[in-house]
Design an enzyme around this catalytic site. Structure first.
Site, short mmCIF file in Angstrom:
data_model
loop_
_atom_site.label_atom_id
_atom_site.label_comp_id
_atom_site.label_asym_id
_atom_site.label_seq_id
_atom_site.Cartn_x
_atom_site.Cartn_y
_atom_site.Cartn_z
N SER A 135 1.07 -1.32 0.03
CA SER A 135 0.27 0.00 0.05
C SER A 135 0.93 1.10 -0.02
O SER A 135 1.58 1.55 -0.70
CB SER A 135 -1.11 0.04 1.18
N LYS A 187 -23.04 16.66 8.54
CA LYS A 187 -21.82 17.17 9.14
C LYS A 187 -21.40 16.27 10.08
O LYS A 187 -20.16 16.30 10.33
CB LYS A 187 -22.41 18.45 9.98
#
Length: 326
Positions: A135, A187
């Site tokens: 990765s 949010k």
């Protein structure tokens, strides 16, 4: 006997420091305020090959320990690149990678800094993979001119992982809840105190796909992969060294001495070109397999963060291979 005496002295000094008997201005052990200094690992020639180690989680957060502190990996690598850039005798660099990856941004910064170093200095950079270069560990390796893997390296995992802790089920069992007042419906998306909505899951997936596309794009650009190889790599699976070579993810499989020999030949350096590293401490019988830059007290024990790095991951997107997560 010497190790027992050292352990006793270390324990006494630690107790003295904790009790305030030692001035905070006196350093018992080296830390990040000590300057990096060149240490010759092998060779005696005037030309140099600098070995820079990337080991562990790729992050831009500094590690605070009981009697010492360590710079962040990003800070450390960039500082060593700067030293190699300033030294006209450094003719090439080997980035020794042993990392499962890390945060998306820290991985991208190191890729950018290694690329900038190559473009500015025109010095060749080789990546040498050790145990794991997966990765983010592979991401930063993409910046190198050539990528080598150790015969037993595990690499690949070209993809993105989103870490999101979830405790809403436990809170339901305990009869607890958290009420959030927000200015918009998304949010508080990612809150561990409630399940994600379908819309939020789609947003998370879209963000992960976008970051993964960047990773895949750099892989295709730097490695010139065929569409078939790229399709295989896009599954984000891991590969052995031989499998990675067959796919075109790496250029060769070799031990460190073989990688250095190839680099000397490619860069036109003498066989006696010095191999150097940048340390804050001197080590007896130092060599290219030493991955540390400074000596600490008893190992790497931390009174602040005693657990391995992967156990302290915060919520966020990672270029990281972390087996065992469900």
């Amino acid at each position: 006997m010497k190790s027992r005496i050292l352990a006793v002295v270390t324990a006494v000094l630690m107790l003295a420091a904790l009790s305030g008997c030692i001035s905070p201005n006196i350093k018992l052990f080296s830390d990040e305020s000590d300057p990096l200094a060149e240490q010759i690992l092998s060779g005696k020639g005037p030309e140099k090959i600098a070995v820079i180690t990337v080991s562990g989680m790729i992050s831009d957060e500094a590690a605070e320990h009981l009697l010492k502190s360590r710079p962040s990996m990003v800070q450390e690598v960039v500082a060593q690149l700067a030293l190699a850039e300033k030294d006209p005798d450094v003719k090439a660099v080997v980035i020794k990678v042993n990392s499962p990856g890390g945060t998306v941004t820290a991985s991208d910064i190191l890729y950018h800094e290694i690329t900038r170093f190559k473009e500015k200095t025109k010095k060749p950079v080789y990546a040498a993979m050790m145990d794991v270069a997966a990765s983010g560990g592979y991401y930063i390796s993409l910046a190198a001119d050539r990528i080598y893997a150790h015969p037993t390296t595990v690499t690949g995992s070209v993809g993105v992982l989103l870490m999101r802790p979830q405790v809403s089920g436990l809170m339901d069992k305990l009869g607890l809840s958290v009420v959030a007042t927000t200015s918009g419906k998304n949010k508080d998306m990612g809150s561990p105190f409630r399940p994600a909505t379908e819309e939020e899951k789609a947003i998370f997936q879209n963000t992960a796909d976008t970051l993964a596309d960047r990773f895949l794009g750099l892989t295709k650009e730097n490695r010139k992969l065929s569409e078939q190889s790229l399709e295989n790599v896009a599954t984000a699976r891991i590969y052995t060294a031989d499998q990675a070579k067959e796919l075109g993810l790496i250029d060769g499989v070799a031990y460190l001495d073989g990688i250095l020999a190839d680099l000397r030949k490619e860069a036109g350096l003498s066989e006696d070109a010095a191999v150097v590293a940048y340390r804050r401490s001197k080590y007896a019988d130092d060599n290219i397999y030493n991955q540390t830059t400074m000596r600490g007290p008893a190992g790497d024990l931390s009174a602040v963060s005693p657990l391995p790095g992967w156990t302290r991951l915060s919520a966020g997107y990672y270029y990281l291979w972390l087996p065992g997560i469900n």
